[in-house]
Design an enzyme around this catalytic site. Structure first.
Site, short mmCIF file in Angstrom:
data_model
loop_
_atom_site.label_atom_id
_atom_site.label_comp_id
_atom_site.label_asym_id
_atom_site.label_seq_id
_atom_site.Cartn_x
_atom_site.Cartn_y
_atom_site.Cartn_z
N ASP A 160 0.85 -1.20 0.00
CA ASP A 160 0.00 0.00 0.00
C ASP A 160 0.88 1.25 0.00
OD1 ASP A 160 -2.08 1.77 0.25
OD2 ASP A 160 -3.04 0.75 1.92
N ASP A 161 0.89 1.98 -1.11
CA ASP A 161 1.67 3.21 -1.23
C ASP A 161 3.19 2.99 -1.17
OD1 ASP A 161 -0.78 4.41 -1.29
OD2 ASP A 161 -0.45 5.76 0.39
N CYS A 206 -5.55 3.95 -4.66
CA CYS A 206 -5.72 2.62 -4.07
C CYS A 206 -6.93 1.83 -4.57
CB CYS A 206 -5.77 2.74 -2.55
SG CYS A 206 -6.79 4.11 -1.97
N HIS A 257 -10.87 -2.55 0.38
CA HIS A 257 -11.04 -1.24 -0.26
C HIS A 257 -11.85 -1.26 -1.54
CE1 HIS A 257 -9.01 2.95 0.14
NE2 HIS A 257 -9.92 2.74 1.08
N ASP A 301 0.00 -0.97 -4.83
CA ASP A 301 -1.24 -0.52 -5.46
C ASP A 301 -1.09 0.78 -6.24
OD1 ASP A 301 -0.95 1.11 -3.22
OD2 ASP A 301 -3.01 0.90 -2.54
N ASN A 302 -0.09 1.57 -5.93
CA ASN A 302 0.19 2.83 -6.66
C ASN A 302 1.55 3.33 -6.22
OD1 ASN A 302 -2.43 3.76 -4.59
ND2 ASN A 302 -0.38 4.53 -4.13
#
Length: 522
Positions: free
Chosen positions: A37-38, A77, A140, A287-288
């Protein structure tokens, strides 16, 4: 002659029987997708991070294949995760908004929508071949009951429908529930500690144990399994367990990265200890891009421009490592253009399944690049909300629209998606339409997107015709899905999630008042 022909027929019959028996008895490969995540492209040592604090992830790359040109399906996300599990761009699967032009959207607590039931998710397809599936960590894709993982194809769930933001007072905003399967077992901050002052939390270790126990249980039962392991410690507010807190020279974000690295190492070692490493495909990604607006607590996108929420390289080029001992050549590096949507198609191919034929699938089967190292030419499209912002084809990336974030939010000092970076007429605060003459970069020579090619140059004129044809074909065939991220309502927050009755932790639900969601800075 009769003797020879008879023996030949017997030999052919034996070979066919042997081959059929082998096909029937060979266990289906297990599949593990690790979605951070990130975490930015430049947050891991193998991609050049200066701190060198990810030895296990680096070892994974040394034992597998490192993707240098791997992209998320979106720079934010929720839509990125929807892209991964459906194999489809968010503009197709409905995980976008058209409340505003070219704005990202996600699933905060007030979001009414979730992933459409018209979409077919990866675990549902894998179930047709007998796979058992579990998601651990951040979902999410909608936190309301009908959208939760067990209602979308997963067999097991431990984690949360939302991010671990908070703490909240349970009056204006409820704290986020943590689920075990289809019922909450507590809430972040109230029952599952995240200390905002120190950064302490044991959640990553809990997520690790949930993943390991699933692997061991399904292996013992002889079932092929799909583990979607998606912890969220790298997302702000960052956290780490006691053994990693304060250990990184990069601060609390670095602590959380070190813990993710540890968890990756433990999972891969457990596969080896169980003797199933050669029958398990594992892919590590994010995710990004890193959230550059968080400064030192926001991660590292390496040499790339900007970060999370943008369609520049820093927003969507992410770590990509494939691991499958005995199948994927160890220590290999590929420049195959690939996206997280490809993990959908690749996982199905590994399981011996075809992609759905009744819809457009944007993901590509990566088994040839992975196993045979044969590359395939293909475009990668960069969407922000309802707009195609850019496309990459080969070494070139063409921006059809440009903008970073609205100027008002830049003035406040928040959401500096390109913090410390400025490229004239590129990192703009107003949406600029360049559809008639796209802004073109040679992304191999200029990965930081700093030097646009001049439209009158021979290189620009040679590259654009192919890109224009690809874009025209894409847009002509595009059928946008109904946007699922348009409407918000205070009443749909996590006031009374499934299982709250058993815990005695249901909160009063306010009166419903649905309104259009505002995505001002995204």
């Amino acid at each position: 002659h009769y003797f020879i022909q008879s023996n030949l027929r017997m030999l052919i019959g034996w070979l066919l029987t042997s081959l059929l028996t082998t096909c029937l008895t060979d266990p289906l490969p297990n599949i593990i997708l690790m979605n951070m995540d990130d975490m930015g492209w430049g947050d891991i040592g193998v991609n050049g991070n200066w701190a060198k604090e990810t030895p296990n992830i680096d070892k994974m790359a040394a034992e597998g294949m490192l993707f240098q040109d791997f992209y998320s399906g979106n720079p934010l996300c929720s839509p990125s995760r929807a892209a991964l599990l459906t194999g489809r761009l968010p503009i197709r699967n409905g995980f976008y908004t058209d409340n505003h032009h070219a704005r990202n959207a996600y699933t905060p607590q007030k979001m009414i929508g979730g992933i459409s039931h018209k979409e077919i998710l990866l675990p549902k397809l894998l179930k047709t071949k007998g796979y058992r599936s579990k998601i651990v960590g951040k979902w999410h894709l909608g936190h309301r009951e009908q959208f939760l993982p067990l209602n979308r194809g997963f067999d097991e769930f431990f984690g949360s429908g939302n991010c671990h933001l908070g703490p909240y007072n349970d009056k204006n905003t409820p704290n986020i529930p943590v689920y075990k399967d289809d019922k909450m077992v507590g809430r972040y901050y109230t029952n599952f500690t995240i200390d905002r002052k120190t950064g302490y939390s044991n959640m990553s270790q809990i997520f690790l144990e949930e993943g390991l126990s699933f692997i061991e249980k399904e292996n013992k039962a002889g079932n092929p399994f799909f583990l979607y392991w998606t912890p969220d410690a790298n997302h702000g507010p960052n956290y780490a367990s006691e053994m990693f807190l304060g250990k990184s020279i990069r601060g609390i974000f670095g602590d959380s990265v070190m813990e993710m690295d540890h968890c990756v190492g433990v999972i891969l070692q457990r596969l080896k200890d169980l003797g199933i490493d050669k029958n398990t495909f594992v892919f590590f990604t994010s995710d990004n891009g890193a959230a550059t607006y968080r400064g030192s607590e926001g991660g590292d996108n390496g040499p790339f421009l900007c970060g999370k929420c943008t369609t520049f390289e820093g927003g969507m080029r992410v770590p990509g490592i494939a691991w499958w001992p005995g199948k994927i050549p160890a220590g290999s590096i590929t420049h195959q253009l690939a996206t997280n949507m490809d993990l959908f198609s690749t996982s199905l191919a590994i399981a011996g399944l075809d992609v759905p034929q009744d819809r457009a699938i944007d993901g590509m089967d990566l088994t040839k690049p992975l196993i045979q190292q044969v590359l395939t030419d293909r475009p990668v499209f960069f969407y922000r909300g309802n707009e195609m912002m850019a496309v990459r084809l080969g070494q070139y990336k063409a921006h059809y629209w440009l903008w970073v974030s609205s100027r008002g939010f830049q003035r406040t000092g928040h959401y500096l998606f390109c913090k410390g970076q400025y490229v004239a007429n590129v990192t703009t605060h107003e949406q600029k339409d360049h559809s008639e003459q796209p802004v073109l970069f040679n992304i191999e020579r200029d990965p930081g997107e700093k030097y646009p090619l001049k439209p009158h140059s021979a290189e620009y004129k040679a590259a654009m015709p192919d890109i224009s044809r690809v874009v025209a074909t894409h847009k002509a065939a595009l059928v946008p899905g109904t946007p699922d991220l348009n409407m918000c309502d205070n009443a749909v927050q996590n006031w009374a999630p499934p299982g709250c009755e058993e815990m005695g932790y249901c909160l009063p639900i306010p009166k419903s008042d649905p309104v259009e969601c505002f995505w001002g800075f995204y």
